[in-house]
Enzyme design. Sequence first.
Site: not given
Ligand code: PGA
Length: 249
Positions: A12-13, A99, A167, A173
Site C-alpha cells: 500500500w506504500k 523507493e 521489481e 507505478g
Molecule cells: P506498482 O508498484 O504495482 O504500483 O507498480 C509495485 C511496487 O512498488 O511494489
Amino acid sequence: MTPPRPLIAGNWKMHGLAAALEEARALAGLLKAQPAAARVALCPPATLIDQMAWALKGSDIAIGGQDCRAEASGAFTGDVSAEMLKDAGAALVILGHSERRAGHGESDADVAAKVVGALRAGLEPIVCVGESLAERRAGHAIDVVQGQVRGALPADLAGRTFAVAYEPVWAIGSGLTPRLADIEAMHAAIRADLIEAFGPTGAATPILYGGSVKPANAREILAVADVNGALVGGASLKATDFIEIIRAI
Ligand code: PGA
C-alpha cells in the site's frame, strides 16, 4: 521438486487512513467466499498494522510491514524495528524496495542487515531487487540484479523462509512492464543464484514479480516460468482489483 507456493502481496506504500481498512475487510470477504490458491498478504503503512490485524482476525490474509530497522530497539528516532512490526501483528516485511533504496540511500549491505533483523524477529522478508531503465538499456539488467541478490541476502539463509521480488525500477507505478521473455530470463537468473547460494532452500524460495501488475496483465505474467507470485502496488488498494490478480494464479 515442488514449486514454491505462490504469494501475492499488496504494497500500500504511503496510502491509507483507518477508513481504508474497509478494503481489507472486503478482500477478506471475497477470499472467504472463494479461497485463493496463493498466499495473500497486505502491507499497509506501519500505522495501520495493528488495526488491520484486528480487522482481519480469522482471515487467511497475512500482514506485512514495508521496511524495518535492523536493530531490535534503540535511539533511532522515527524508525520501527522488526520486533515492533511483529508485535503489532505483521508476519512479513518488504525490504530494499527501490523507493527506499532511492529515497533513503539504502545499500545492499543495509538491506542484508535488515533481513537478519527481520528473521531474528520471526518475520518473513520479501527482498526487492531491480534494475533502472538506464541499466536495462545498457544491457546490464541481469548483472545488476544478480549483484543485488548476492549483496542484499545474507550468507546463511539455507533453511530460512524468505521471498525475493524482482521489481524493475522503471516498471513501478509507470504502467510499463518488461517483455515476458525478459521477466523469464531474469527470474531464471535469480533462481540459479538462489540455488547456488542456498541449495534446496533456493529452489523453494518464491520469486515474485512486481511493477505495474494489473488485473489485465496478471495472468500472463504469473504464468511465466519461475514467477511465483506478485508484489502489487497501486492495484492492491482496491479489493475488487486485487482479488482479480489473486485469482489470476
Ligand atoms: P506498482 O508498484 O504495482 O504500483 O507498480 C509495485 C511496487 O512498488 O511494489
